[in-house]
Design a protein around this motif. Structure first.
Motif, PDB file in Angstrom:
ATOM      1  N   LEU A  27       4.699  -5.838   6.113  1.00  0.00           N
ATOM      2  CA  LEU A  27       3.638  -6.832   6.216  1.00  0.00           C
ATOM      3  C   LEU A  27       3.413  -7.257   7.671  1.00  0.00           C
ATOM      4  O   LEU A  27       2.297  -7.606   8.057  1.00  0.00           O
ATOM      5  CB  LEU A  27       3.991  -8.054   5.364  1.00  0.00           C
ATOM      6  CG  LEU A  27       3.972  -7.823   3.844  1.00  0.00           C
ATOM      7  CD1 LEU A  27       4.555  -9.024   3.114  1.00  0.00           C
ATOM      8  CD2 LEU A  27       2.558  -7.540   3.351  1.00  0.00           C
ATOM      9  N   GLU A  77      -5.182  -0.542   5.306  1.00  0.00           N
ATOM     10  CA  GLU A  77      -4.756  -1.947   5.409  1.00  0.00           C
ATOM     11  C   GLU A  77      -4.480  -2.571   4.046  1.00  0.00           C
ATOM     12  O   GLU A  77      -3.406  -3.160   3.848  1.00  0.00           O
ATOM     13  CB  GLU A  77      -5.819  -2.751   6.164  1.00  0.00           C
ATOM     14  CG  GLU A  77      -5.407  -4.160   6.526  1.00  0.00           C
ATOM     15  CD  GLU A  77      -4.295  -4.214   7.573  1.00  0.00           C
ATOM     16  OE1 GLU A  77      -3.789  -5.311   7.822  1.00  0.00           O
ATOM     17  OE2 GLU A  77      -3.937  -3.148   8.113  1.00  0.00           O
ATOM     18  N   ARG A 133      -1.211  -1.089   2.732  1.00  0.00           N
ATOM     19  CA  ARG A 133      -0.036  -1.634   3.411  1.00  0.00           C
ATOM     20  C   ARG A 133       0.320  -3.009   2.836  1.00  0.00           C
ATOM     21  O   ARG A 133       1.496  -3.293   2.535  1.00  0.00           O
ATOM     22  CB  ARG A 133      -0.307  -1.741   4.917  1.00  0.00           C
ATOM     23  CG  ARG A 133       0.840  -2.363   5.711  1.00  0.00           C
ATOM     24  CD  ARG A 133       0.466  -2.546   7.174  1.00  0.00           C
ATOM     25  NE  ARG A 133      -0.645  -3.468   7.336  1.00  0.00           N
ATOM     26  CZ  ARG A 133      -0.514  -4.799   7.304  1.00  0.00           C
ATOM     27  NH1 ARG A 133       0.674  -5.337   7.103  1.00  0.00           N
ATOM     28  NH2 ARG A 133      -1.559  -5.565   7.477  1.00  0.00           N
ATOM     29  N   ILE A 134      -0.672  -3.863   2.661  1.00  0.00           N
ATOM     30  CA  ILE A 134      -0.420  -5.207   2.139  1.00  0.00           C
ATOM     31  C   ILE A 134       0.076  -5.147   0.699  1.00  0.00           C
ATOM     32  O   ILE A 134       1.011  -5.854   0.313  1.00  0.00           O
ATOM     33  CB  ILE A 134      -1.700  -6.056   2.246  1.00  0.00           C
ATOM     34  CG1 ILE A 134      -2.044  -6.281   3.731  1.00  0.00           C
ATOM     35  CG2 ILE A 134      -1.525  -7.399   1.534  1.00  0.00           C
ATOM     36  CD1 ILE A 134      -3.387  -6.936   3.956  1.00  0.00           C
ATOM     37  N   ILE A 145       3.692  -6.558  -0.518  1.00  0.00           N
ATOM     38  CA  ILE A 145       3.830  -7.590  -1.552  1.00  0.00           C
ATOM     39  C   ILE A 145       4.619  -7.051  -2.736  1.00  0.00           C
ATOM     40  O   ILE A 145       5.473  -7.740  -3.303  1.00  0.00           O
ATOM     41  CB  ILE A 145       2.437  -8.090  -1.990  1.00  0.00           C
ATOM     42  CG1 ILE A 145       1.770  -8.833  -0.826  1.00  0.00           C
ATOM     43  CG2 ILE A 145       2.546  -9.004  -3.212  1.00  0.00           C
ATOM     44  CD1 ILE A 145       0.333  -9.224  -1.093  1.00  0.00           C
TER      45      ILE A 145
END
Length: 247
Positions: free
Chosen positions: A117, A227, A230-231, A235
């Motif tokens: 993150l 993006e 990745r997040i 999470i």
């Protein structure tokens, strides 16, 4: 192990290979899948390490020629550090009781997820500080120990090290990351094959999936929004850490 378990591991391996190529977090997919089919924590991690060898071997074979261009000393230094660190990490895993490993894994997963993150912030640390060969060697060795012991997120930690203590471009650091962690993973796998509790049917099934996922990585990564992925993986990694801590 049932046919359904093997199919699950092939699918999980494909996802791990794909996610590993894009984010460097393959173990966040593969490790819980091995737990889900009934392997104990250490057996799952040992089997996971062996299953991921095809991904590292392919990356190393593909990038080796480029990495030998120019000054070879940082590359050779990193290979030596990765081999030593991978060996130490594998031995540490084998002498760690299941209970102790189970208690530390949620923290390792959480650190890896936070690192993912925080990846954009880590990349912004890429400023020229001059070459620091001793810090480079020691840092690579420490990350390789982590890679041989568990490994999730080790690639992100290595990129952060490379961008802070060396002046090489990001693309070259990424190639070195794949090569060094591939060496650490291969050395650990050799140690595990000789002495560890390997579940071979699971390792082969997941290895097939990992190989396919890594092969599909380049065309897929061009189509996926990196993006949000990745997040989402970061999470998901935090959720996995909570699940591992409470299971």
């Amino acid at each position: 192990m049932s046919v359904a378990d093997l199919v699950l591991l092939v699918v999980a391996g494909f996802g791990a290979g794909l996610v590993g190529y894009i984010t460097g977090m393959a173990s966040l997919i593969s490790y819980p899948a091995l737990l889900a089919v009934g392997l104990g924590p250490i057996a799952a991690n040992v089997t996971n390490t062996i299953a991921l060898v095809p991904v590292g071997a392919g990356s190393f074979a593909q990038s080796g020629r480029v990495l030998l261009d120019g000054d070879r000393r940082p590359f050779y230094s990193g290979i030596v550090a990765a081999a030593i660190g991978g060996t130490i990490g594998a031995v540490l895993l084998l002498v760690t009781p299941d209970e102790a490993f189970s208690s530390v894994v949620p923290w390792l997963v959480a650190v890896a997820a936070v690192a993912l993150l925080a990846q954009p912030w880590l990349q912004r640390l890429a400023t020229s500080h001059g070459e620091r060969p001793w810090i480079w060697f020691v840092g690579t060795l420490v990350i390789a120990v982590y890679g041989g012991y568990f490994g999730a997120g080790a690639g992100i930690f290595f990129l952060a090290l490379a961008m802070v203590v060396s002046t090489q471009p990001l693309w070259r650091a990424a190639l070195q990351k794949s090569a060094f962690l591939g060496v650490a993973n291969l050395i650990a796998a050799v140690v595990f094959i000789a002495t560890g509790p390997v579940e071979w049917s699971a390792a082969i099934a997941m290895g097939i999936g990992c190989l396919a996922g890594g092969w599909c990585g380049p065309p897929v990564v061009r189509r996926l929004p990196a993006e949000p992925l990745r997040i989402a993986v970061g999470i998901g990694g935090l959720g996995l850490a909570i699940w591992l801590a409470t299971r």
